[in-house]
Design a protein around this motif. Structure first.
Motif, mmCIF file in Angstrom:
data_model
loop_
_atom_site.group_PDB
_atom_site.id
_atom_site.type_symbol
_atom_site.label_atom_id
_atom_site.label_comp_id
_atom_site.label_asym_id
_atom_site.label_seq_id
_atom_site.Cartn_x
_atom_site.Cartn_y
_atom_site.Cartn_z
ATOM 1 N N LYS A 245 2.177 1.797 -3.670
ATOM 2 C CA LYS A 245 1.355 2.200 -4.369
ATOM 3 C C LYS A 245 0.884 3.868 -4.019
ATOM 4 C CE LYS A 245 -1.139 -1.554 -5.208
ATOM 5 N NZ LYS A 245 -2.149 -3.021 -4.950
ATOM 6 N N ASP A 246 0.839 3.935 -2.765
ATOM 7 C CA ASP A 246 0.865 5.689 -2.679
ATOM 8 C C ASP A 246 1.882 6.664 -2.808
ATOM 9 O OD1 ASP A 246 -1.645 5.035 -0.881
ATOM 10 O OD2 ASP A 246 -1.029 4.382 0.557
ATOM 11 N N ALA B 28 0.882 -1.115 -0.032
ATOM 12 C CA ALA B 28 -0.061 -0.032 -0.021
ATOM 13 C C ALA B 28 1.246 1.150 0.046
ATOM 14 C CB ALA B 28 -1.073 -0.335 1.477
ATOM 15 N N ALA B 29 1.815 1.240 1.138
ATOM 16 C CA ALA B 29 3.047 2.196 0.624
ATOM 17 C C ALA B 29 3.400 2.269 -0.676
ATOM 18 C CB ALA B 29 3.725 2.461 2.054
ATOM 19 N N SER C 46 2.361 7.233 -6.749
ATOM 20 C CA SER C 46 0.666 7.326 -7.080
ATOM 21 C C SER C 46 1.774 9.081 -6.867
ATOM 22 C CB SER C 46 -0.541 7.863 -6.329
ATOM 23 O OG SER C 46 -1.071 6.106 -7.046
ATOM 24 N N GLU C 47 1.897 9.613 -5.720
ATOM 25 C CA GLU C 47 2.173 10.956 -5.248
ATOM 26 C C GLU C 47 3.319 11.644 -5.948
ATOM 27 O OE1 GLU C 47 3.262 11.163 -0.679
ATOM 28 O OE2 GLU C 47 1.384 9.288 -0.667
#
Length: 57
Positions: free
Chosen positions: A34-35, A31-32, A38-39
């Motif tokens: 992907k975040d 999850a981190a 994306s950021e």
């Protein structure tokens, strides 16, 4: 050449997987990772008026 939304979308499609994989190795968290990726692309979108794409060196 100015960077436009289509250029960023193309870069996203071309590089997301490798960027995610690198983030996954470094962060060891799906999850981190992907975040973070994306950021990065979100930052590119918000800062793009200040960017110039260099096509030749």
């Amino acid at each position: 050449m100015q960077i436009n939304k289509e250029t960023i979308e193309q870069l996203f499609r071309q590089h997301y997987l490798r960027m995610y994989q690198l983030a996954r190795v470094l962060l060891k968290d799906d999850a981190a990772s992907k975040d973070v990726v994306s950021e990065v692309f979100a930052d590119v979108l918000t800062e793009r008026p200040n960017w110039v794409l260099i096509t030749r060196l």
